[in-house]
Design an enzyme around this catalytic site. Structure first.
Site, short mmCIF file in Angstrom:
data_model
loop_
_atom_site.label_atom_id
_atom_site.label_comp_id
_atom_site.label_asym_id
_atom_site.label_seq_id
_atom_site.Cartn_x
_atom_site.Cartn_y
_atom_site.Cartn_z
CD GLN A 129 -2.42 1.13 2.83
OE1 GLN A 129 -1.83 0.63 3.78
NE2 GLN A 129 -3.59 1.70 2.97
CD GLU A 247 -4.77 0.18 6.55
OE1 GLU A 247 -5.16 1.21 5.94
OE2 GLU A 247 -3.60 0.00 6.88
CD GLU A 367 -3.09 9.52 19.71
OE1 GLU A 367 -2.81 8.91 18.64
OE2 GLU A 367 -2.53 9.27 20.79
C1 LIG Z 1 3.36 -1.01 11.34
C2 LIG Z 1 2.88 0.02 10.39
C3 LIG Z 1 2.62 -0.35 9.11
C4 LIG Z 1 2.18 0.60 8.20
N1 LIG Z 1 1.98 0.20 6.91
C5 LIG Z 1 1.64 1.12 6.00
C6 LIG Z 1 1.55 0.73 4.63
O1 LIG Z 1 1.76 -0.42 4.27
N2 LIG Z 1 1.23 1.67 3.73
C7 LIG Z 1 0.98 2.97 4.09
O2 LIG Z 1 0.67 3.75 3.20
N3 LIG Z 1 1.09 3.38 5.37
C8 LIG Z 1 1.41 2.47 6.32
N4 LIG Z 1 1.54 2.86 7.65
C9 LIG Z 1 1.42 4.27 7.96
C10 LIG Z 1 0.27 4.63 8.88
O3 LIG Z 1 -0.93 4.68 8.18
C11 LIG Z 1 0.66 5.99 9.51
O4 LIG Z 1 1.72 5.75 10.41
C12 LIG Z 1 -0.47 6.63 10.26
O5 LIG Z 1 -1.49 7.02 9.39
C13 LIG Z 1 0.02 7.84 11.05
O6 LIG Z 1 0.72 8.72 10.25
P1 LIG Z 1 2.14 9.30 10.71
O7 LIG Z 1 2.98 8.15 11.13
O8 LIG Z 1 2.64 10.18 9.62
O9 LIG Z 1 1.85 10.15 12.01
P2 LIG Z 1 1.28 11.64 12.07
O10 LIG Z 1 0.09 11.75 11.20
O11 LIG Z 1 2.39 12.59 11.82
O12 LIG Z 1 0.81 11.71 13.58
C14 LIG Z 1 1.72 12.02 14.64
C15 LIG Z 1 0.93 12.04 15.94
O13 LIG Z 1 -0.07 13.09 15.88
C16 LIG Z 1 -1.36 12.55 16.16
N5 LIG Z 1 -2.37 13.21 15.33
C17 LIG Z 1 -2.28 13.48 14.01
N6 LIG Z 1 -3.40 14.08 13.56
C18 LIG Z 1 -4.23 14.17 14.64
C19 LIG Z 1 -5.55 14.68 14.81
N7 LIG Z 1 -6.23 15.23 13.79
N8 LIG Z 1 -6.08 14.61 16.05
C20 LIG Z 1 -5.40 14.05 17.11
N9 LIG Z 1 -4.13 13.57 16.99
C21 LIG Z 1 -3.57 13.62 15.77
C22 LIG Z 1 -1.27 11.08 15.78
O14 LIG Z 1 -2.23 10.31 16.48
C23 LIG Z 1 0.16 10.75 16.19
O15 LIG Z 1 0.21 10.45 17.58
C24 LIG Z 1 1.98 1.95 8.59
C25 LIG Z 1 2.25 2.31 9.90
C26 LIG Z 1 2.70 1.37 10.80
C27 LIG Z 1 2.98 1.79 12.20
#
Ligand SMILES: Cc1cc2nc3c(=O)[nH]c(=O)nc-3n(C[C@H](O)[C@H](O)[C@H](O)COP(=O)(O)OP(=O)(O)OC[C@H]3O[C@@H](n4cnc5c(N)ncnc54)[C@H](O)[C@@H]3O)c2cc1C
Length: 398
Positions: A129, A247, A367
Site C-alpha cells: 500500500q 483496512e 487518536e
Molecule cells: C506497522 C505500520 C505499518 C504501516 N503500513 C503502511 C503501509 O503499508 N502503507 C501505508 O501507506 N502506510 C502504512 N503505515 C502508515 C500509517 O498509516 C501511519 O503511520 C499513520 O497514518 C500515522 O501517520 P504518521 O505516522 O505520519 O503520524 P502523524 O500523522 O504525523 O501523527 C503524529 C501524531 O499526531 C497525532 N495526530 C495526528 N493528527 C491528529 C488529529 N487530527 N487529532 C489528534 N491527533 C492527531 C497522531 O495520532 C500521532 O500520535 C503503517 C504504519 C505502521 C505503524
C-alpha cells in the site's frame, strides 16, 4: 443479537475446523511466532494462500465471478476465527485480500477485476500500500507524490514511507496527486502499480523489533498505464475510503487474535498466576478479550441481518489496539526479568511487546480512531479545518 452459531453455521464451523486440522498445525499455546527473516514469513503466506485456494477456502465471502466461494461474511468470520487457532501464515496477503481486493470489487474496471482478483486468491501476488508519505500520514489527503499524464501513461514522482512488505511486493495500490490546483481531497487519483516498473527504489527500514517490516519507497519518473487508474481521475480520495475502511475492519477484525489463553497458560506454567496483582491484570485482559468477542458478535449479527453495523464497526480497531498494548504489558509482568531475554519463551512475547506501537499507529493512530468515533459514531462536530477549500498548491507544507 444471537451469540451462538445457527445449525448451518455450526456445521460450517465444524467442516472448516476439520479441514484446518488436516492442513495446518495447531497454534502454540504460548506466543512464539516471530520471524528473524521476513522472507520465510512471506513464503509461508504464499504457500498457505495457495493451499486455501486449491481446497476451495480462499475468498469465502468473495463472489464466485471474482474467483471466490460466494459465501457469506458470517462464514468468512467463522473461518477466520477457526483459522486463528492454527499456525496459518496470512499477513503478507493483508493488503491484497483485505484492502486492494474489496476496493477493486467496488471501483475497478471489469478488466482489472478479471486480471487481478483471482490471482490474489491464488496467492500469486503480494501487494503493498503506497499511501503514506513523510508529510502525509494521519492527514493523508495532503500527499505530494505527483502523477502527470503523458499520452496513455502517467509519470509518477515522489516518496512514500511505512510501506509494509514493499520489498516483497509484486503490485501496489498507490495514491498520487494529479491536480494541485484544487483542494487537497479532490486532486488525488488511485493507481495500480507493477512494483517491477523502472524507477522504483525500495529501501527497507529496520524497526525496534529487529526486522524490516516496512520501507521507504522512492518513485522517479515511474510510468503507469492509464488503464491502471481505479475509479475516475481526481476521485481517488473516494476510492481510498473503501481501502481504508476495509483496512480498519481487517486490523480490528483479527479473527479472535485477541485471545489471552496463551498468556494465562504462561502465568500458570511459571507460577505468576498466584500473584494477586497479576491475577487482577489477567482478569482485566480476559474481560477485554471477552468484550472484543462480543463486539465481534454484534458485527456478525448485523451482517447476518444484512444491515450495516453501528458504532462497533468504528470501535473495534481502537479497542483491539488498546487491548494489545495492555496485554503485552501484563505479559512482561508475568515473565518478570526473563521478559528481557531475546530467546526461548520470552522472545515471542518480547516481539509482541515491541510491536504494540505498530498496532497503535498502523491503519490510523489511536487518536485518529477516537476522532472517527467522535464524528461518525457519536455525531460530534467535525474537527475545525482551515484547508478544506484551499487549492493544494497554496497549502503550507513541511
Ligand atoms: C506497522 C505500520 C505499518 C504501516 N503500513 C503502511 C503501509 O503499508 N502503507 C501505508 O501507506 N502506510 C502504512 N503505515 C502508515 C500509517 O498509516 C501511519 O503511520 C499513520 O497514518 C500515522 O501517520 P504518521 O505516522 O505520519 O503520524 P502523524 O500523522 O504525523 O501523527 C503524529 C501524531 O499526531 C497525532 N495526530 C495526528 N493528527 C491528529 C488529529 N487530527 N487529532 C489528534 N491527533 C492527531 C497522531 O495520532 C500521532 O500520535 C503503517 C504504519 C505502521 C505503524
Amino acid at each position: 443479537m444471537h451469540i451462538g452459531d445457527s445449525p448451518e453455521e455450526a456445521e460450517f464451523r465444524a467442516t472448516a475446523n476439520a479441514w484446518l486440522g488436516q492442513h495446518a498445525s495447531p497454534r502454540p499455546s504460548t506466543q512464539t511466532s516471530h520471524y528473524d527473516d521476513l522472507s520465510d514469513h512471506v513464503r509461508e503466506c504464499r504457500e498457505w494462500q495457495r493451499t486455501l485456494h486449491d481446497h476451495g477456502w480462499a475468498g469465502i465471502a468473495w463472489p464466485k465471478v471474482f474467483g471466490g466461494c460466494g459465501g457469506s461474511p458470517i462464514e468468512s468470520a467463522i473461518f477466520n476465527e477457526e483459522q486463528a487457532r492454527f499456525a496459518a501464515a496470512t499477513g503478507a496477503f493483508a493488503v491484497a485480500i483485505g484492502m486492494a481486493g474489496p476496493t477493486l470489487m467496488a471501483h475497478g474496471t471489469t478488466e482489472q477485476q478479471r486480471e487481478l482478483l483471482p490471482a490474489m486468491l491464488r496467492g500469486d501476488h503480494v501487494w503493498c500500500q503506497l499511501f503514506s508519505e513523510p508529510g502525509a500520514g494521519s492527514d493523508l489527503a495532503s500527499l505530494a507524490t505527483r502523477a502527470v499524464r503523458d499520452g496513455d501513461e502517467w509519470v509518477v514522482t515522489g516518496q512514500k514511507v511505512w510501506t509494509s512488505l514493499g520489498q516483497f511486493a509484486d503490485h501496489a495500490i498507490l495514491l498520487a496527486r494529479t491536480d494541485p490546483d484544487v483542494p487537497k481531497h479532490r486532486g488525488i487519483t488511485y493507481f495500480l502499480l507493477d512494483m517491477r516498473s523502472p524507477g522504483i527504489d525500495v529501501r527497507p527500514l529496520r524497526q525496534i523489533t529487529g526486522t524490516a517490516h516496512f520501507n521507504e519507497v522512492f518513485l522517479t519518473d515511474v510510468r503507469i498505464p492509464h488503464s491502471n487508474v481505479v475509479g475516475e481521475v481526481g476521485n481517488g480520495w473516494k476510492v481510498a475510503q473503501t481501502t481504508l475502511t476495509s483496512e480498519r475492519a481487517f486490523i480490528g477484525g483479527g479473527g479472535g487474535a485477541w485471545s489471552v489463553d496463551g498468556l494465562i497458560a504462561l502465568a500458570q506454567s511459571n507460577g505468576a498466576i498466584h500473584d494477586l496483582p497479576t491475577r487482577q491484570a489477567l482478569m482485566r485482559a480476559h474481560s477485554r478479550a471477552a468484550t472484543l468477542t462480543y463486539l465481534g458478535y454484534r458485527l456478525r449479527t448485523a451482517f447476518s441481518h444484512k444491515r450495516m453495523p453501528g458504532a462497533e464497526m468504528f470501535i473495534m480497531k481502537l479497542a483491539y489496539a488498546r487491548h494489545w498494548a495492555a496485554t503485552v504489558d501484563t505479559a512482561m509482568a508475568v515473565l518478570g526479568a526473563s521478559g528481557m531475554l531475546t530467546d526461548g519463551e520470552a522472545k515471542g512475547w518480547g516481539q509482541y511487546h515491541l510491536s504494540q506501537f505498530a498496532i497503535r499507529l498502523g491503519g490510523g493512530t489511536d487518536e485518529v480512531q477516537a476522532n472517527i468515533i467522535g464524528e461518525q459514531a457519536l455525531g460530534l462536530p467535525r474537527e475545525p479545518s482551515i484547508d478544506r477549500d484551499t487549492p493544494w498548491k497554496d497549502l503550507v507544507r513541511s
